[in-house]
Write a protein that holds these residues in place. Structure first.
Motif, short mmCIF file in Angstrom:
data_model
loop_
_atom_site.label_atom_id
_atom_site.label_comp_id
_atom_site.label_asym_id
_atom_site.label_seq_id
_atom_site.Cartn_x
_atom_site.Cartn_y
_atom_site.Cartn_z
N ASN A 521 0.84 -1.19 0.00
CA ASN A 521 0.00 0.00 0.00
C ASN A 521 0.87 1.24 0.00
O ASN A 521 1.09 1.88 1.02
CB ASN A 521 -0.92 -0.02 1.23
CG ASN A 521 -1.89 1.15 1.24
OD1 ASN A 521 -2.10 1.81 0.23
ND2 ASN A 521 -2.48 1.40 2.39
N GLY A 522 1.43 1.54 -1.16
CA GLY A 522 2.36 2.65 -1.27
C GLY A 522 1.67 3.99 -1.49
O GLY A 522 0.45 4.10 -1.59
N LEU A 523 2.49 5.00 -1.58
CA LEU A 523 2.01 6.37 -1.79
C LEU A 523 1.35 6.52 -3.15
O LEU A 523 1.90 6.09 -4.16
CB LEU A 523 3.19 7.33 -1.68
CG LEU A 523 2.94 8.79 -2.04
CD1 LEU A 523 2.12 9.45 -0.95
CD2 LEU A 523 4.27 9.51 -2.19
N VAL A 524 0.18 7.09 -3.18
CA VAL A 524 -0.46 7.47 -4.44
C VAL A 524 -0.09 8.93 -4.69
O VAL A 524 -0.65 9.82 -4.06
CB VAL A 524 -1.99 7.28 -4.39
CG1 VAL A 524 -2.62 7.73 -5.71
CG2 VAL A 524 -2.33 5.83 -4.11
N ASP A 525 0.86 9.14 -5.55
CA ASP A 525 1.43 10.48 -5.75
C ASP A 525 0.99 11.02 -7.10
O ASP A 525 1.33 10.48 -8.15
CB ASP A 525 2.96 10.38 -5.70
CG ASP A 525 3.62 11.75 -5.65
OD1 ASP A 525 2.92 12.76 -5.88
OD2 ASP A 525 4.83 11.80 -5.37
N LEU A 526 0.21 12.08 -7.08
CA LEU A 526 -0.27 12.69 -8.31
C LEU A 526 0.76 13.64 -8.92
O LEU A 526 0.49 14.28 -9.94
CB LEU A 526 -1.57 13.44 -8.06
CG LEU A 526 -2.74 12.61 -7.51
CD1 LEU A 526 -4.01 13.44 -7.51
CD2 LEU A 526 -2.93 11.33 -8.30
N GLY A 527 1.93 13.74 -8.30
CA GLY A 527 2.98 14.57 -8.85
C GLY A 527 2.68 16.06 -8.70
O GLY A 527 1.96 16.48 -7.80
N THR A 528 3.21 16.83 -9.58
CA THR A 528 3.04 18.28 -9.55
C THR A 528 1.94 18.69 -10.53
O THR A 528 1.98 18.32 -11.71
CB THR A 528 4.35 18.99 -9.94
OG1 THR A 528 5.37 18.57 -9.03
CG2 THR A 528 4.18 20.50 -9.87
N ALA A 529 0.97 19.42 -10.04
CA ALA A 529 -0.13 19.86 -10.90
C ALA A 529 0.39 20.72 -12.05
O ALA A 529 1.29 21.55 -11.87
CB ALA A 529 -1.15 20.64 -10.08
N GLN A 530 -0.16 20.52 -13.24
CA GLN A 530 0.26 21.25 -14.43
C GLN A 530 -0.79 22.28 -14.84
O GLN A 530 -1.99 22.02 -14.76
CB GLN A 530 0.48 20.26 -15.60
CG GLN A 530 1.52 19.19 -15.31
CD GLN A 530 2.89 19.78 -15.07
OE1 GLN A 530 3.37 20.60 -15.86
NE2 GLN A 530 3.53 19.35 -13.97
N GLU A 531 -0.31 23.43 -15.26
CA GLU A 531 -1.22 24.49 -15.67
C GLU A 531 -1.88 24.14 -17.01
O GLU A 531 -1.22 23.65 -17.93
CB GLU A 531 -0.46 25.81 -15.79
CG GLU A 531 -1.36 27.00 -16.07
CD GLU A 531 -0.59 28.30 -16.07
OE1 GLU A 531 -1.22 29.36 -16.08
OE2 GLU A 531 0.67 28.24 -16.07
#
Length: 657
Positions: A521-531
């Motif tokens: 159950n690892g991190l669900v990382d959406l990363g950096t939001a993009q414009e």
């Protein structure tokens, strides 16, 4: 659900836009009042020396300390490097007034000032002193104030301990040169203490402070047992958020140095302790280890939620392998510290003192947490309360201690008995190493792990003062060159409430309907939001797949649904309705059909995943078996959301007749 990381320090308020929006302006304010006597005019010649760039209370600050030959009003002058022309600071350069006092361990005066309101990803130049008596110009560069970063940890330089100060200096300089060249984006230099052999020997301090890197990358200074007995440590290193109450000191009040301090750098809450003070007063009053534990408890209770990781730093290693492994004081610290650190959720403890390298097993309440953890494991998964203790080897080569054999004191909290899985090691250490070769520790801070490597910064060859003076060494450049790895481990801490997306998993009855996470159950990382289109920001990702199992004879219908709360970063938040998803069936079975797509409220002004929405379901009479359900996540948020690291919890609900 991590967009980027965020930290907060006491008294600091930062409003920042999500990455992609134009950066804010530089608005710096000078500190109030120098408190100095202007006994000489600024035009008089004043010698500036021992300049060192220290860590601030957070990534927007730096503290600079220095020595001055005269008791004049002084300051730091700072400007973006791009604005320096032909070595001249611009008229708009910002100044920060210094404070200080007369030195007590030597002649002259000490000064320090705090640089504040730094901008991220900016190269700066600075100098200290006053008009007519400036120091040379130095430079440093800030990086992104959010996200992953690396820091470097160095064991006892102890300049002068070999008997040849300049040889020790050469090894120390070479280690910093090698380490920073290999890791040019490292953001902190963390010390394990024992900067010098003799606390008040200013020649040794001059050698310790000689490397240029100490004016370019902020130093996290730790006091060792060789740094006490005088005020030089405090005169050279002014530290943030420092409590210098008598409870955190030992020795004569007129000459003692130290105190406990803390700061936050991006995702890590660092707490640095003066472990020279350890004896608990017989009358039960605050002092020694009990006072340190109270300090750590108070800091974590107040600021632990502002960072993802908790790292402690102090000098005296309680899980070392060499000369100090059996010291009574270190055994006492094991008893005083370990249960408290486990209960407080500390992730890692960085130590020195024993001039050899160790990485402990995951230790909980003073015992090996998992008896099955193998020696030298490259991946470690501590459970709740599991702490990794690291001891750094000599960074200068001035002194090494050889590893000792385990004794017959067993595996109790004070014991130094053998490891049942490797009887040549102490029970508490996963890795022990001593090659009589300089090394340093690299720590990579990542969203869902800490990656630690002990790296050779030298070989048997000079500069390596202890070996040059006759100590044996078998390391060869061909076999184990500079930059080669002694030990490498990835620590996957227990998530608990720290999960970016948390799933509360029930215990299904055997042979009935149930579900669980597919794999770790690892991190669900959406990363950096993009414009997008200059009007909103978007981030996408996937949930950890859900495994559904239904072996019931009734073949009753079932459904899996989920919802999220608000995304939060300290006091900042935005609605979970901005998160939408598109469910799908990865592996068919048990009659599974995917739920309907749910749009972000940014698209349809609806409620998104802030209300329960179907991930998958099966009708009455479906076949028995299993299925794997997934979903693509789509987060769309307005462009006025404050920049930060926002988290929410995905709550899964299973229904069946």
């Amino acid at each position: 659900m991590t967009l980027k990381t965020s930290t907060r320090a006491s008294g600091l308020v930062r409003r920042r836009l999500v990455a992609g929006v134009a950066a804010g302006f530089l608005g710096m304010g000078a500190a109030l009042g120098s408190g100095l006597l202007a006994t000489a005019s600024a035009a008089e010649s004043t010698t500036i020396s021992s300049v060192v760039l220290g860590v601030g209370a957070n990534e927007t600050q730096r503290i600079v300390s220095w020595y001055s030959s005269a008791d004049t009003a002084q300051k730091i002058q700072l400007a973006p490097t791009a604005e320096i022309v032909s070595g001249e600071f611009p008229a708009g350069a910002v100044s920060f007034d210094a404070v200080g006092a007369a030195n007590t361990s030597t002649t002259g005066f000490n000064r320090h000032a705090t640089i504040s309101n730094l901008r991220e990803k900016t190269a700066y130049s600075y100098r200290v002193g006053a008009e007519g008596s400036w120091s040379p110009t130095y430079a440093f560069k800030t990086q992104d104030f959010e996200g992953d970063y690396d820091f470097l940890f160095f064991g006892d330089p102890q300049i002068g301990s070999s008997g040849d100060r300049l040889k020790d200096q050469a090894g120390w300089e070479d280690t910093l040169k090698v380490a920073t060249a290999a890791n040019p984006n490292a953001e902190l230099l963390v010390s394990a203490g024992d900067h010098v052999e003799s606390a008040n020997d200013e020649g040794q301090w001059t050698s310790f402070l000689a490397p240029d890197q100490l004016r370019q990358i902020p130093l996290v200074a730790t006091i060792g047992n060789h740094d006490v007995g005088g005020k030089s440590y405090e005169q050279h290193h002014f530290t943030p958020n420092t409590d210098r109450s008598s409870a955190y000191y030992n020795g004569d009040q007129a000459t003692r140095s130290g105190g406990d301090y803390w700061f936050i750098h991006k995702d890590v809450l660092f707490i640095d302790l003066n472990s020279n003070s350890y004896v608990n007063p017989a009358d039960g009053s605050a002092g020694g280890d009990a006072a340190h534990v109270a300090y750590v408890t108070d800091v974590i209770n107040k600021h632990g939620s502002e960072a993802k990781w908790k790292v402690l730093v102090y000098h005296h290693s309680i899980y070392s392998p060499a000369s100090h492994a059996t010291d009574t004081d270190n055994k006492q610290r094991r008893e005083d510290f370990t249960t408290a650190f486990s209960n407080l959720g500390v992730d890692m403890v960085l130590q020195g003192h024993d001039h050899s390298y160790t990485r402990s097993y995951s230790i909980k309440n003073g015992q090996k947490e998992n008896p099955a953890e193998k020696p030298g494991s490259a991946d470690v998964f501590p459970g709740p309360g599991g702490v990794i203790y690291v001891t750094a080897n000599s960074a200068s080569g001035s002194k090494y201690y050889d590893i000792k054999k385990p004794d017959n004191t067993g595996t109790g909290i004070r014991g130094n008995g053998p490891d049942p899985l490797d009887p040549n090691k102490y029970w508490y250490n996963s890795v022990q190493n001593q090659e009589h070769v300089r090394s340093y520790v690299k720590v990579q801070v990542r969203g869902d792990k800490l990656v630690l490597a002990n790296v050779r910064s030298g070989t048997c060859a000079a500069p390596n003062a202890a070996v040059e003076k006759g100590l044996s060494c078998v390391n060869t450049p061909d076999g184990q060159p500079v930059g080669s790895i002694v030990d490498n481990v990835t620590v996957h801490p227990f998530h608990g409430d720290g999960q970016a997306i948390q799933v509360n998993v029930p215990n299904p009855a055997p042979g009935e309907f149930g579900w669980t996470i597919d794999g770790y159950n690892g991190l669900v990382d959406l990363g950096t939001a993009q414009e997008r289109d200059g009007t909103f920001f978007e981030a996408t990702g996937k949930i950890n797949p859900i495994l559904v199992s239904d072996s019931r004879r009734s073949l009753a219908p079932w459904s899996i649904s989920a919802n999220v709360g608000d995304f939060q970063d300290a006091e900042k938040k935005f609605s979970g309705s901005y998160l939408g998803w598109t469910p799908y069936v990865l592996d068919g079975g048990a009659g599974a059909e995917a739920g309907a797509p749910i749009l972000s409220s940014y698209d349809d002004q609806g409620k998104g995943l802030s209300v329960s929405s179907g991930l998958g379901a099966a009708a009455q009479g479906h076949p028995r078996g299993g299925a794997k359900l997934g979903a693509d996540l789509d987060l769309k948020i307005p462009d006025n959301i404050a920049k930060g690291s926002y988290r929410t919890t995905l709550t899964i609900t299973a229904l069946s007749s």
